[in-house]
Design an enzyme around this catalytic site. Sequence first.
Site, PDB file in Angstrom:
ATOM      1  N   SER A  50      80.351 -36.695  12.746  1.00  0.00           N
ATOM      2  CA  SER A  50      79.923 -35.583  11.878  1.00  0.00           C
ATOM      3  C   SER A  50      78.458 -35.716  11.482  1.00  0.00           C
ATOM      4  O   SER A  50      77.672 -34.773  11.611  1.00  0.00           O
ATOM      5  CB  SER A  50      80.774 -35.577  10.605  1.00  0.00           C
ATOM      6  OG  SER A  50      82.139 -35.580  10.919  1.00  0.00           O
ATOM      7  N   CYS A  98      86.253 -37.083  12.646  1.00  0.00           N
ATOM      8  CA  CYS A  98      86.753 -35.819  12.094  1.00  0.00           C
ATOM      9  C   CYS A  98      87.384 -34.951  13.179  1.00  0.00           C
ATOM     10  O   CYS A  98      88.497 -34.453  13.024  1.00  0.00           O
ATOM     11  CB  CYS A  98      85.605 -35.085  11.407  1.00  0.00           C
ATOM     12  SG  CYS A  98      86.111 -33.560  10.626  1.00  0.00           S
ATOM     13  N   CYS A 147      89.999 -35.056  10.267  1.00  0.00           N
ATOM     14  CA  CYS A 147      90.218 -33.765   9.597  1.00  0.00           C
ATOM     15  C   CYS A 147      90.926 -32.727  10.471  1.00  0.00           C
ATOM     16  O   CYS A 147      91.906 -32.117  10.048  1.00  0.00           O
ATOM     17  CB  CYS A 147      88.894 -33.143   9.163  1.00  0.00           C
ATOM     18  SG  CYS A 147      87.504 -34.250   8.969  1.00  0.00           S
ATOM     19  N   LYS A 195      94.464 -33.630  11.965  1.00  0.00           N
ATOM     20  CA  LYS A 195      95.299 -33.804  10.767  1.00  0.00           C
ATOM     21  C   LYS A 195      95.697 -32.451  10.180  1.00  0.00           C
ATOM     22  O   LYS A 195      96.863 -32.194   9.905  1.00  0.00           O
ATOM     23  CB  LYS A 195      94.516 -34.642   9.750  1.00  0.00           C
ATOM     24  CG  LYS A 195      95.188 -34.970   8.455  1.00  0.00           C
ATOM     25  CD  LYS A 195      94.991 -33.996   7.344  1.00  0.00           C
ATOM     26  CE  LYS A 195      93.604 -33.603   6.972  1.00  0.00           C
ATOM     27  NZ  LYS A 195      92.886 -34.517   6.124  1.00  0.00           N
ATOM     28  N   TYR A 246      94.163 -40.755   0.243  1.00  0.00           N
ATOM     29  CA  TYR A 246      94.562 -39.418   0.676  1.00  0.00           C
ATOM     30  C   TYR A 246      95.142 -39.408   2.083  1.00  0.00           C
ATOM     31  O   TYR A 246      96.031 -38.606   2.390  1.00  0.00           O
ATOM     32  CB  TYR A 246      93.415 -38.415   0.499  1.00  0.00           C
ATOM     33  CG  TYR A 246      92.312 -38.450   1.522  1.00  0.00           C
ATOM     34  CD1 TYR A 246      92.366 -37.649   2.664  1.00  0.00           C
ATOM     35  CD2 TYR A 246      91.194 -39.264   1.361  1.00  0.00           C
ATOM     36  CE1 TYR A 246      91.345 -37.662   3.601  1.00  0.00           C
ATOM     37  CE2 TYR A 246      90.169 -39.278   2.296  1.00  0.00           C
ATOM     38  CZ  TYR A 246      90.254 -38.485   3.411  1.00  0.00           C
ATOM     39  OH  TYR A 246      89.253 -38.504   4.342  1.00  0.00           O
ATOM     40  N   GLU A 281      98.699 -37.730   2.958  1.00  0.00           N
ATOM     41  CA  GLU A 281      98.769 -36.626   3.923  1.00  0.00           C
ATOM     42  C   GLU A 281      99.736 -36.943   5.056  1.00  0.00           C
ATOM     43  O   GLU A 281     100.538 -36.093   5.451  1.00  0.00           O
ATOM     44  CB  GLU A 281      97.375 -36.339   4.480  1.00  0.00           C
ATOM     45  CG  GLU A 281      96.464 -35.722   3.436  1.00  0.00           C
ATOM     46  CD  GLU A 281      95.039 -35.495   3.919  1.00  0.00           C
ATOM     47  OE1 GLU A 281      94.353 -34.670   3.314  1.00  0.00           O
ATOM     48  OE2 GLU A 281      94.605 -36.154   4.896  1.00  0.00           O
ATOM     49  N   HIS A 292      95.051 -10.004  -9.313  1.00  0.00           N
ATOM     50  CA  HIS A 292      96.470 -10.055  -9.636  1.00  0.00           C
ATOM     51  C   HIS A 292      97.302  -9.468  -8.506  1.00  0.00           C
ATOM     52  O   HIS A 292      96.901  -8.461  -7.931  1.00  0.00           O
ATOM     53  CB  HIS A 292      96.691  -9.264 -10.935  1.00  0.00           C
ATOM     54  CG  HIS A 292      98.072  -9.402 -11.471  1.00  0.00           C
ATOM     55  ND1 HIS A 292      98.533 -10.583 -12.023  1.00  0.00           N
ATOM     56  CD2 HIS A 292      99.095  -8.512 -11.506  1.00  0.00           C
ATOM     57  CE1 HIS A 292      99.796 -10.397 -12.398  1.00  0.00           C
ATOM     58  NE2 HIS A 292     100.159  -9.164 -12.095  1.00  0.00           N
ATOM     59  N   GLU A 352      94.248 -16.654 -10.293  1.00  0.00           N
ATOM     60  CA  GLU A 352      93.822 -15.932 -11.498  1.00  0.00           C
ATOM     61  C   GLU A 352      94.057 -16.762 -12.757  1.00  0.00           C
ATOM     62  O   GLU A 352      93.430 -16.530 -13.791  1.00  0.00           O
ATOM     63  CB  GLU A 352      94.522 -14.575 -11.606  1.00  0.00           C
ATOM     64  CG  GLU A 352      96.001 -14.642 -11.904  1.00  0.00           C
ATOM     65  CD  GLU A 352      96.653 -13.250 -12.018  1.00  0.00           C
ATOM     66  OE1 GLU A 352      96.076 -12.374 -12.677  1.00  0.00           O
ATOM     67  OE2 GLU A 352      97.744 -13.068 -11.444  1.00  0.00           O
TER      68      GLU A 352
HETATM   69  P1  FAD Z   1      82.314 -40.647  12.476  1.00  0.00           P
HETATM   70  O1  FAD Z   1      82.707 -39.216  12.473  1.00  0.00           O
HETATM   71  O2  FAD Z   1      83.397 -41.648  12.381  1.00  0.00           O
HETATM   72  O3  FAD Z   1      81.462 -40.881  13.787  1.00  0.00           O
HETATM   73  C1  FAD Z   1      81.003 -42.143  14.174  1.00  0.00           C
HETATM   74  C2  FAD Z   1      80.885 -42.167  15.678  1.00  0.00           C
HETATM   75  O4  FAD Z   1      80.119 -43.304  16.064  1.00  0.00           O
HETATM   76  C3  FAD Z   1      82.223 -42.294  16.391  1.00  0.00           C
HETATM   77  O5  FAD Z   1      82.370 -41.253  17.325  1.00  0.00           O
HETATM   78  C4  FAD Z   1      82.148 -43.665  17.061  1.00  0.00           C
HETATM   79  O6  FAD Z   1      82.832 -43.692  18.302  1.00  0.00           O
HETATM   80  C5  FAD Z   1      80.667 -43.832  17.248  1.00  0.00           C
HETATM   81  N1  FAD Z   1      80.205 -45.228  17.343  1.00  0.00           N
HETATM   82  C6  FAD Z   1      80.497 -46.241  16.493  1.00  0.00           C
HETATM   83  N2  FAD Z   1      79.823 -47.357  16.849  1.00  0.00           N
HETATM   84  C7  FAD Z   1      79.101 -47.027  17.947  1.00  0.00           C
HETATM   85  C8  FAD Z   1      78.186 -47.782  18.770  1.00  0.00           C
HETATM   86  N3  FAD Z   1      77.855 -49.042  18.488  1.00  0.00           N
HETATM   87  N4  FAD Z   1      77.628 -47.144  19.830  1.00  0.00           N
HETATM   88  C9  FAD Z   1      77.931 -45.849  20.114  1.00  0.00           C
HETATM   89  N5  FAD Z   1      78.775 -45.111  19.354  1.00  0.00           N
HETATM   90  C10 FAD Z   1      79.354 -45.690  18.282  1.00  0.00           C
HETATM   91  N6  FAD Z   1      87.003 -35.730   5.880  1.00  0.00           N
HETATM   92  C11 FAD Z   1      87.013 -34.484   5.327  1.00  0.00           C
HETATM   93  O7  FAD Z   1      85.975 -34.037   4.847  1.00  0.00           O
HETATM   94  N7  FAD Z   1      88.152 -33.742   5.286  1.00  0.00           N
HETATM   95  C12 FAD Z   1      89.330 -34.172   5.796  1.00  0.00           C
HETATM   96  O8  FAD Z   1      90.340 -33.472   5.745  1.00  0.00           O
HETATM   97  C13 FAD Z   1      89.342 -35.468   6.405  1.00  0.00           C
HETATM   98  N8  FAD Z   1      90.488 -35.952   6.943  1.00  0.00           N
HETATM   99  C14 FAD Z   1      90.472 -37.171   7.542  1.00  0.00           C
HETATM  100  C15 FAD Z   1      91.659 -37.645   8.087  1.00  0.00           C
HETATM  101  C16 FAD Z   1      91.697 -38.874   8.695  1.00  0.00           C
HETATM  102  C17 FAD Z   1      92.985 -39.371   9.291  1.00  0.00           C
HETATM  103  C18 FAD Z   1      90.513 -39.657   8.777  1.00  0.00           C
HETATM  104  C19 FAD Z   1      90.528 -40.992   9.454  1.00  0.00           C
HETATM  105  C20 FAD Z   1      89.327 -39.201   8.228  1.00  0.00           C
HETATM  106  C21 FAD Z   1      89.297 -37.956   7.605  1.00  0.00           C
HETATM  107  N9  FAD Z   1      88.139 -37.458   7.018  1.00  0.00           N
HETATM  108  C22 FAD Z   1      88.143 -36.219   6.429  1.00  0.00           C
HETATM  109  C23 FAD Z   1      86.904 -38.272   6.968  1.00  0.00           C
HETATM  110  C24 FAD Z   1      85.904 -37.848   8.025  1.00  0.00           C
HETATM  111  O9  FAD Z   1      86.503 -37.854   9.286  1.00  0.00           O
HETATM  112  C25 FAD Z   1      84.721 -38.821   7.985  1.00  0.00           C
HETATM  113  O10 FAD Z   1      84.210 -38.867   6.673  1.00  0.00           O
HETATM  114  C26 FAD Z   1      83.614 -38.375   8.918  1.00  0.00           C
HETATM  115  O11 FAD Z   1      84.068 -38.288  10.240  1.00  0.00           O
HETATM  116  C27 FAD Z   1      82.439 -39.359   8.826  1.00  0.00           C
HETATM  117  O12 FAD Z   1      81.442 -39.010   9.744  1.00  0.00           O
HETATM  118  P2  FAD Z   1      80.436 -40.109  10.315  1.00  0.00           P
HETATM  119  O13 FAD Z   1      79.418 -39.342  11.078  1.00  0.00           O
HETATM  120  O14 FAD Z   1      80.009 -41.002   9.233  1.00  0.00           O
HETATM  121  O15 FAD Z   1      81.306 -41.008  11.292  1.00  0.00           O
END
Ligand code: FAD
Length: 451
Positions: free
Chosen positions: A15, A43, A48, A51, A177, A181, A436, A441
């Site tokens: 993300s 995500c 997200c 899920k 959470y 969930e 309503h 509301e």
């Molecule tokens: P990530 O999205 O985790 O991305 C990190 C990326 O880096 C990954 O693709 C990984 O493969 C890559 N990577 C790691 N190390 C290396 C490396 N050395 N070299 C190359 N690539 C690498 N958030 C919400 O807002 N709403 C929700 O409903 C929600 N539900 C969730 C449900 C679950 C089950 C989980 C586990 C999480 C949920 N989240 C939700 C949280 C959300 O997914 C994370 O907060 C978000 O993805 C964080 O983004 P990020 O960019 O920090 O990391």
Amino acid sequence: MDTLDFDLFVIGAGSGGVRAARISAGYGARVAVAEERYVGGTCVNVGCVPKKLFVHAAHYSEDFHDAAGFGWALGAAAFDWPRLRDNKDREIARLNGIYRNLLDSKGVTLTGGWAGVLDAHWVAVGEWHLRVRHILIATGAWPFVPDFPGREHVITSNEAFHLERLPRRAVVVGGGYIAVEFAGILNGLGVETALLYRGPLFLRHFDRDLRETLAEEMPKKGVTLRFDTTVQAVEKRPDGSLELQLGDGSRLQTDLVLYATGRRPLVQDLGLEACGVGLREDGSIVVDDYYQSAVPSIHAIGDVIGGPELTPLATAQGMALASTLFLGDKRSVSLENLPTAIFSQPAVGTVGLSEEQARARYPAVLVYRTRFRPLKHTLSGNPEQTFMKLVVDGESDRVLGVHMVGPEAGEIVQGMAVALQAGATKRVFDATLGIHPTSAEEFVTLREPVR
Ligand code: FAD
């Protein structure tokens, strides 16, 4: 620095990383992203999105039941897990493509494979060593399972998205959470589900009324909640089922154990400490308000810096960083009025301060609360109750927190978050006309503070 390969090298196409990359490229920076597992990150692939699709699937069982009170007669419902899982996988594959295109259309170079940091301006990805102006660590987090005998028999949310078949019984361990969930998902899909948590009440950082309300509502749907319960060991029995040995000496039989006991920042072997980047004990990267680490050219955003693990926060941090680095406009993301939902059944939506946080910060806090049976359930017979709460600063009249347990709580509270962000007072809520008949509301008709 005239032989730079890139202005920004992002490790992790999740993300935060994808957003930072494409906004930076839009500002004219030459950007590359390395991704070792799946474009879109947690995500899109194991968070997200899948899920929420599973939550929709799980809710149908209740909806079919509710329909009878409205005159519908349905045949026996049958649920096909492989069809849900495979349809979900197809949708995720489509989203992976969209994420690739988002990067491609901005001229961002996407490289598959693991990447690490060599020093302040050099990164390694596969066989390549690249010289770059800025490095962004956006590697996210990974499920953490504590050590105990039989740990190899449990799964995490990562595997739950790909189960070959649904178990008859499941135990979810955890109080955050994700645990809540998944307990709702499994239960809704017809799995006999228990949630075990070592503390006295789950969802530790949320408003207490929300936590208590959800703890009353979930068992009505069929989830067994066991608080103050620890797991000592998990054993596999000859028939393939699992037996949990609990802290109180009792035993619990099940077919699947899902651990959702927190996530740890993914920083192993990245080479961060060697080049001077500070890490906390849990592995999270120490950054300043502008996502800069102790090494000025190395930055970090998203789950890897700790704090609330939420996609909108990671993407907002990505945009702020792009602005700081390539527009010369230093920006930071405030954690005030952070809205969030728990896609439990019923759902939770919340923004701003809990009552407990507000009382710790303000001398005169007013609380408005209501609990009612939504109109729909007068005919459905569903015993689910909706709960709503406003937390108000009695001195300034500003609304500090909005909390809800009930259908579409996330959708409703998203609108409330705009009001809080605009600094709405209780008087503004009172002057707002309701729609309503809705549940929402009630938020503008609450008049009497709780004594
Ligand atoms: P990530 O999205 O985790 O991305 C990190 C990326 O880096 C990954 O693709 C990984 O493969 C890559 N990577 C790691 N190390 C290396 C490396 N050395 N070299 C190359 N690539 C690498 N958030 C919400 O807002 N709403 C929700 O409903 C929600 N539900 C969730 C449900 C679950 C089950 C989980 C586990 C999480 C949920 N989240 C939700 C949280 C959300 O997914 C994370 O907060 C978000 O993805 C964080 O983004 P990020 O960019 O920090 O990391």
